[in-house]
Write an enzyme that holds these catalytic residues in place. Structure first.
Site, PDB file in Angstrom:
ATOM      1  N   MET A  24      16.670 -20.573 -30.771  1.00  0.00           N
ATOM      2  CA  MET A  24      16.181 -19.518 -29.920  1.00  0.00           C
ATOM      3  C   MET A  24      17.333 -18.939 -29.110  1.00  0.00           C
ATOM      4  O   MET A  24      18.294 -19.613 -28.822  1.00  0.00           O
ATOM      5  CB  MET A  24      15.114 -20.056 -28.972  1.00  0.00           C
ATOM      6  N   CYS A  25      17.178 -17.697 -28.739  1.00  0.00           N
ATOM      7  CA  CYS A  25      18.186 -17.023 -27.921  1.00  0.00           C
ATOM      8  C   CYS A  25      18.053 -17.462 -26.466  1.00  0.00           C
ATOM      9  O   CYS A  25      16.974 -17.796 -26.000  1.00  0.00           O
ATOM     10  CB  CYS A  25      17.975 -15.519 -27.969  1.00  0.00           C
ATOM     11  N   ASP A  26      19.152 -17.449 -25.786  1.00  0.00           N
ATOM     12  CA  ASP A  26      19.169 -17.673 -24.339  1.00  0.00           C
ATOM     13  C   ASP A  26      19.869 -16.487 -23.710  1.00  0.00           C
ATOM     14  O   ASP A  26      20.931 -16.072 -24.172  1.00  0.00           O
ATOM     15  CB  ASP A  26      19.930 -18.957 -23.993  1.00  0.00           C
ATOM     16  N   ASN A  55      23.392 -15.676 -25.909  1.00  0.00           N
ATOM     17  CA  ASN A  55      23.846 -16.288 -27.149  1.00  0.00           C
ATOM     18  C   ASN A  55      22.992 -15.747 -28.285  1.00  0.00           C
ATOM     19  O   ASN A  55      21.986 -15.088 -28.069  1.00  0.00           O
ATOM     20  CB  ASN A  55      23.805 -17.818 -27.085  1.00  0.00           C
ATOM     21  N   GLU A 114      15.873 -10.765 -27.945  1.00  0.00           N
ATOM     22  CA  GLU A 114      15.311 -12.118 -27.917  1.00  0.00           C
ATOM     23  C   GLU A 114      14.396 -12.317 -29.107  1.00  0.00           C
ATOM     24  O   GLU A 114      13.528 -11.492 -29.368  1.00  0.00           O
ATOM     25  CB  GLU A 114      14.499 -12.338 -26.636  1.00  0.00           C
TER      26      GLU A 114
END
Length: 136
Positions: free
Chosen positions: A1-3, A22, A87
């Site tokens: 997952m994106c942060d 990221n 995201e």
């Protein structure tokens, strides 16, 4: 997952807003940092990752971090100071990929190219979703 991390200007030492993100792309997938100048698009259409979409004749300058093989971007900022980070949202629902809509990264780039404010970018993304749908 994106942060994604955002620090408004009033909370950091130098008085500048910070956006950091990221990517949840493949580990060895190349990301490009690219700059596209403000430009005229007389045809008023552009080929996104999978489909051709309408766009205004004049678009803003943008700096993007993008997968090398896609039109859209993971994150970016435009000359107006609007910044967006893509995201991923995962689901257990089976959704067939038909490659007949916009990617989240396409939505990000289209919004940055056309928006003077974050509110306008949000409205633009919602309008584009309604008109073209999202895929991939």
């Amino acid at each position: 997952m994106c942060d994604t991390f955002f620090s408004p200007s009033y909370r950091n030492l130098h008085g500048n807003a910070i956006l950091a993100k990221n990517s949840d792309r493949e580990p060895n997938e190349a990301q490009q940092i690219v700059r596209f100048s403000a430009q005229q698009r007389p045809q008023k259409r552009v080929k996104a990752t999978f489909i051709v979409v309408d766009c205004p004749e004049q678009v803003h300058e943008v700096i993007l971090s993008k997968p090398f093989h896609m039109w859209g971007a993971e994150m970016g900022i435009n000359e107006q100071g609007v910044a967006i980070g893509n995201e991923a949202v995962f689901t257990k629902m089976h959704l067939p990929r038909k490659n007949d809509g916009l990617t989240g990264m396409d939505l990000l780039r289209l919004a940055l190219e056309q928006s003077k404010t974050a509110q306008f970018a949000l409205e633009m993304i919602l309008e584009l979703l309604g008109k073209y749908g999202q895929d991939a």
